[in-house]
Scaffold this active site. Structure first.
Site, PDB file in Angstrom:
ATOM      1  N   THR A 162       0.824  -1.220   0.000  1.00 11.01           N
ATOM      2  CA  THR A 162       0.000   0.000   0.000  1.00 11.01           C
ATOM      3  C   THR A 162       0.856   1.268   0.000  1.00 11.01           C
ATOM      4  O   THR A 162       1.946   1.271   0.551  1.00 11.01           O
ATOM      5  CB  THR A 162      -0.864  -0.026   1.288  1.00 11.01           C
ATOM      6  N   ARG A 190     -13.974  -7.508  -0.879  1.00  7.01           N
ATOM      7  CA  ARG A 190     -13.406  -7.166   0.422  1.00  7.01           C
ATOM      8  C   ARG A 190     -12.897  -5.715   0.413  1.00  7.01           C
ATOM      9  O   ARG A 190     -12.230  -5.278  -0.506  1.00  7.01           O
ATOM     10  CB  ARG A 190     -12.281  -8.132   0.742  1.00  7.01           C
ATOM     11  N   VAL A 191     -13.213  -4.983   1.452  1.00  5.81           N
ATOM     12  CA  VAL A 191     -12.719  -3.613   1.595  1.00  5.81           C
ATOM     13  C   VAL A 191     -11.784  -3.572   2.795  1.00  5.81           C
ATOM     14  O   VAL A 191     -12.118  -4.090   3.865  1.00  5.81           O
ATOM     15  CB  VAL A 191     -13.886  -2.622   1.792  1.00  5.81           C
ATOM     16  N   GLY A 192     -10.611  -2.993   2.602  1.00  7.34           N
ATOM     17  CA  GLY A 192      -9.636  -2.928   3.683  1.00  7.34           C
ATOM     18  C   GLY A 192      -9.733  -1.637   4.481  1.00  7.34           C
ATOM     19  O   GLY A 192     -10.751  -0.938   4.464  1.00  7.34           O
ATOM     20  N   ASP A 193      -8.648  -1.332   5.168  1.00  8.14           N
ATOM     21  CA  ASP A 193      -8.619  -0.147   6.034  1.00  8.14           C
ATOM     22  C   ASP A 193      -8.319   1.144   5.274  1.00  8.14           C
ATOM     23  O   ASP A 193      -8.640   2.229   5.747  1.00  8.14           O
ATOM     24  CB  ASP A 193      -7.536  -0.330   7.095  1.00  8.14           C
ATOM     25  N   THR A 213      -0.150   0.840   6.704  1.00  7.86           N
ATOM     26  CA  THR A 213      -0.088  -0.332   5.833  1.00  7.86           C
ATOM     27  C   THR A 213       0.061  -1.594   6.667  1.00  7.86           C
ATOM     28  O   THR A 213       0.822  -1.629   7.632  1.00  7.86           O
ATOM     29  CB  THR A 213       1.047  -0.235   4.795  1.00  7.86           C
ATOM     30  N   GLY A 214      -0.690  -2.608   6.269  1.00  7.25           N
ATOM     31  CA  GLY A 214      -0.684  -3.868   7.004  1.00  7.25           C
ATOM     32  C   GLY A 214      -2.040  -4.525   6.837  1.00  7.25           C
ATOM     33  O   GLY A 214      -2.872  -4.047   6.061  1.00  7.25           O
ATOM     34  N   GLY A 216      -5.446  -4.996   6.789  1.00  7.64           N
ATOM     35  CA  GLY A 216      -6.439  -3.955   7.004  1.00  7.64           C
ATOM     36  C   GLY A 216      -7.503  -4.272   8.037  1.00  7.64           C
ATOM     37  O   GLY A 216      -7.985  -3.383   8.737  1.00  7.64           O
TER      38      GLY A 216
HETATM   39  N1  ASP Z   1      -3.842  -2.177   4.347  1.00  6.36           N
HETATM   40  C1  ASP Z   1      -4.080  -2.780   3.070  1.00  6.36           C
HETATM   41  C2  ASP Z   1      -5.376  -3.514   3.108  1.00  6.36           C
HETATM   42  O1  ASP Z   1      -5.612  -4.256   4.036  1.00  6.36           O
HETATM   43  C3  ASP Z   1      -3.034  -3.731   2.652  1.00  6.36           C
HETATM   44  C4  ASP Z   1      -1.613  -3.293   2.846  1.00  6.36           C
HETATM   45  O2  ASP Z   1      -1.359  -2.275   3.452  1.00  6.36           O
HETATM   46  O3  ASP Z   1      -0.719  -3.976   2.385  1.00  6.36           O
HETATM   47  O4  ASP Z   1      -6.129  -3.399   2.176  1.00  6.36           O
END
Ligand code: ASP
Length: 304
Positions: A162, A190-193, A213-214, A216
């Site tokens: 991200t 799917r919707v992330g953070d 980032t991580g 979500g």
């Molecule tokens: N945070 C992002 C998500 O979960 C993924 C990522 O940061 O690598 O969509």
């Protein structure tokens, strides 16, 4: 991201793209532009680079398609805009900015988000524009992990990447923006953070701006960006203490790779992460531009 995840030339190219994003944002700020303009412009540069999981180079979901999430927030009046599950918008962060400007909602999803972007005159592209060989390979690898039940063995590079930016402008406004393809092999829909205000993106004048980032799901559950801001506002913690606490300690029991970039109202910059490495870069108020992926920090130039 482990050093072995990319060839040396790719690390260099990715750091170059980071530097280009920083120059772009800095140039706007220097010319009197807003923090909001700066974070949008910086994220557009990263979305256009194939080296990151956003825009061109975004991760593929479980059905081999791209569903893109992005958001942007201004710390001044807490205005925010986001898109989730966009499939055709070339630069999702621009669509998020347009949602913010329109002002009658905070998040648009799916085909409606793409249609809105089109109506606002933004570039729409075919899905193939977003796909790179690396992301196709990553999907194949993740499918193999899925078959073998070895998801845990997947590298951070296979899963994530991200992009985000935070900025403080000359009149003291903070802003944050984040854009992502999510993670490779994510469920369709799917919707992330990243598009969730308060989770992957948050900015509040006088406090801080954050982009994360991580995994979500955990960022949403911990409301990462708002949590860092809250610790600062309510407990009086300095940015570094608050960000380290949330990224390195609160998320620790979940055992996920996590990182954030954050900036406070005085211009302090932090970028905590709990993985081997995380792309990051910054320009100090003096114009010193630095980029890094692992421990070594490259001070590249002094911008004027
Ligand atoms: N945070 C992002 C998500 O979960 C993924 C990522 O940061 O690598 O969509």
């Amino acid at each position: 991201m482990a050093k072995a995840d990319l060839a040396e030339a790719e690390w260099v190219e990715a750091r170059d793209a980071l530097a280009a994003a920083l120059r772009c944002g800095w140039g706007l700020l220097k010319a009197g532009g807003s923090a909001l303009d700066a974070v949008e412009a910086a994220v557009v540069v990263l979305e256009d680079s194939p080296h990151f999981n956003a825009g061109h180079g975004a991760a593929l979901n479980a059905v081999g398609e791209h569903e893109l999430d992005a958001s942007i927030m201004s710390g001044a009046m807490l205005e925010a805009g986001a898109v989730a599950g966009a499939r055709r918008t070339r630069n999702p962060v621009r669509a998020a900015r347009a949602v913010l400007e329109e002002g009658n909602c905070v998040m648009l999803i799916g085909p409606a988000a793409d249609a809105f972007a089109g109506r606002r005159g933004l570039d729409l592209v075919e899905q193939t524009y977003f796909t790179t060989a690396r992301r196709s390979d990553s999907l194949a690898v993740m499918k193999a992990h899925e078959q073998a039940g070895t998801f845990e063995g997947a590298t951070e590079a296979e899963k994530h990447g991200t992009v985000g930016a935070v900025a403080l402008d000359g009149v003291g406004h903070l802003a944050a923006a984040t854009s992502t393809g999510g993670y490779t092999n994510k469920p369709e829909g799917r919707v992330g953070d990243s598009p969730v205000i308060g989770a992957g993106t948050y900015a509040r004048d006088g406090v801080c701006a954050v982009s994360g980032t991580g995994q979500g799901e955990l960022f949403i559950r911990h409301v990462l960006g708002h949590e860092i801001a809250s610790r600062m506002a309510y407990l009086g913690e300095p940015l570094e203490v608050a960000a380290n606490r949330v990224v390195l300690e609160d998320l620790r029991p979940h055992g996920i790779g996590a990182g954030a970039i954050a900036l406070d109202a005085k211009g302090s910059i932090v970028a905590p992460y709990n993985t081997d490495g995380m792309f990051r870069g910054w320009v100090t108020p003096d114009g010193d531009l630095s980029v890094a992926s692992h421990g070594e920090v490259f001070l590249l130039e002094r911008l004027t």
